[in-house]
Motif scaffolding. Structure first.
Motif, short mmCIF file in Angstrom:
data_model
loop_
_atom_site.label_atom_id
_atom_site.label_comp_id
_atom_site.label_asym_id
_atom_site.label_seq_id
_atom_site.Cartn_x
_atom_site.Cartn_y
_atom_site.Cartn_z
N GLU A 5 0.82 -1.21 0.00
CA GLU A 5 0.00 0.00 0.00
C GLU A 5 0.86 1.25 0.00
O GLU A 5 2.00 1.25 0.44
CB GLU A 5 -0.91 0.01 1.23
N VAL A 6 0.25 2.34 -0.49
CA VAL A 6 0.95 3.62 -0.60
C VAL A 6 0.35 4.59 0.42
O VAL A 6 -0.85 4.86 0.42
CB VAL A 6 0.82 4.19 -2.02
N GLU A 7 1.20 5.13 1.29
CA GLU A 7 0.75 6.07 2.31
C GLU A 7 1.09 7.52 1.97
O GLU A 7 0.43 8.44 2.42
CB GLU A 7 1.39 5.71 3.66
N ASN A 8 2.14 7.70 1.18
CA ASN A 8 2.55 9.04 0.79
C ASN A 8 3.33 8.94 -0.52
O ASN A 8 3.56 7.85 -1.05
CB ASN A 8 3.39 9.71 1.88
N LEU B 231 0.87 -7.03 -15.64
CA LEU B 231 -0.17 -6.20 -15.02
C LEU B 231 -0.10 -6.32 -13.50
O LEU B 231 -0.07 -7.43 -12.95
CB LEU B 231 -1.56 -6.63 -15.51
N ALA B 232 -0.06 -5.19 -12.81
CA ALA B 232 -0.02 -5.16 -11.35
C ALA B 232 -0.80 -3.94 -10.87
O ALA B 232 -1.06 -3.01 -11.64
CB ALA B 232 1.42 -5.11 -10.85
N ALA B 233 -1.18 -3.96 -9.60
CA ALA B 233 -1.96 -2.86 -9.03
C ALA B 233 -1.30 -2.35 -7.76
O ALA B 233 -0.82 -3.13 -6.93
CB ALA B 233 -3.38 -3.33 -8.72
N VAL B 234 -1.28 -1.02 -7.62
CA VAL B 234 -0.75 -0.37 -6.42
C VAL B 234 -1.94 0.11 -5.60
O VAL B 234 -2.69 0.99 -6.05
CB VAL B 234 0.15 0.83 -6.79
N PRO B 235 -2.18 -0.42 -4.40
CA PRO B 235 -3.34 -0.01 -3.60
C PRO B 235 -3.19 1.42 -3.06
O PRO B 235 -2.14 1.79 -2.53
CB PRO B 235 -3.36 -1.02 -2.45
N ILE B 236 -4.26 2.19 -3.19
CA ILE B 236 -4.32 3.56 -2.67
C ILE B 236 -5.50 3.62 -1.70
O ILE B 236 -6.66 3.65 -2.12
CB ILE B 236 -4.52 4.60 -3.79
N THR B 237 -5.24 3.60 -0.39
CA THR B 237 -6.33 3.61 0.57
C THR B 237 -7.00 4.98 0.61
O THR B 237 -6.37 6.00 0.36
CB THR B 237 -5.84 3.26 1.98
N ARG B 238 -8.28 4.96 0.96
CA ARG B 238 -9.02 6.23 1.01
C ARG B 238 -8.41 7.19 2.03
O ARG B 238 -8.42 8.41 1.83
CB ARG B 238 -10.49 5.96 1.33
#
Length: 277
Positions: free
Chosen positions: A35-38, A230-237
């Motif tokens: 996940e990406v926090e910043n 293909l890959a996905a980077v999660p971006i939390t709300r």
């Protein structure tokens, strides 16, 4: 445009959703990064995910329930998809006089790009060469979890054209592109796979967003989750507010990626914290 379909992820806590499988309810079942926090973490994820000097494209989804399907192919029936795909002829009839430099009549991809720009459903799915532009779009709709998709377009095209492992060119491969654009809305087991196409940047918006396209055939209405690379980077709300602020500091905001003046005005009002009135 019909809504994207899929199951939305449940609520959770920042930094835990991917690890606990809560991002597993995303619509496209491809591999997921951390996940990406910043913005610093985002750069780190991109740097570790991209391999060598290969070309990569990016697409931001503000809602992880959205699928990788172009607008004309989201309709439920083949008849509806055919109707959507057939709208281009009417669009050309009314749009040519309104365009300062309309595409040539035989420039079918150019016309599809213009139609896509103004919201007409097409077989084209927007991607970008810029991970930051994709992140901007993924950070819209702060009430939902989002994703940034990563794709190697050359790997994608190898599936259809193993003897020419490259991105298709709007001019050099015009005949191949034209055949795709003439497909109907039916899905056939032995139809054409999705391919990656470098467009002619025929609008300021497309140029600012470093826009590129996947062109979807009759075999793959949706880009499959097992597409190579293909890959996905999660971006939390919860991270979206921080990410949008950091993107603005590095020059990625509504005013810089949308050239139209209404977007500049919307950005200036939002920056001044003015309510609509």
């Amino acid at each position: 445009m019909p809504p994207q379909r899929g199951n939305r992820a449940r609520s959770g806590f920042p930094g835990t959703r991917a690890a606990t499988g809560l991002f597993g309810s995303r619509a496209v079942p491809c591999p997921v990064t951390k996940e990406v926090e910043n913005l610093s973490v985002f750069f780190s994820v991109i740097a570790t995910t991209l391999k060598g000097n290969a070309t990569y494209w990016f697409r931001g989804h503000a809602d992880l329930a959205w699928r990788l399907i172009p607008s004309a192919l989201r309709y439920a029936t083949a008849r509806e998809r055919d109707v959507a795909l057939g709208l281009l002829a009417e669009f050309k009839r009314v749009a040519e006089i309104k365009q300062t430099r309309p595409p040539r009549d035989d420039d079918e991809l150019g016309w599809h790009q213009v139609a896509r720009h103004y919201g007409l459903p097409t077989r084209l799915l927007d991607w970008t060469e810029s991970p930051l532009v994709a992140l901007y779009f993924a950070c819209e709709q702060e009430e939902t979890d989002g994703l940034v998709y990563i794709l190697n377009p050359v790997d994608l095209n190898r599936l259809s054209y193993p003897d020419r492992p490259r991105i298709l060119d709007a001019r050099q491969d015009a005949e191949i592109v034209r055949e795709y654009l003439h497909l109907d809305g039916k899905q056939r087991k032995r139809g054409r796979r999705t391919v990656a196409v470098n467009p002619v940047w025929n609008s300021e918006r497309l140029m600012l967003q470093k826009g590129v396209f996947t062109l979807h055939g009759s075999r793959d209405i949706e880009l499959p989750g097992d597409t190579p690379s293909l890959a996905a980077v999660p971006i939390t709300r919860e991270a979206k507010g921080t990410l949008r602020s950091e993107l603005e500091r590095v020059g990625i905001d509504e005013m810089t990626i949308f050239p139209e003046l209404e977007h500049a005005c919307a950005h200036l009002k939002r920056r001044a914290r003015l309510e609509e009135g």
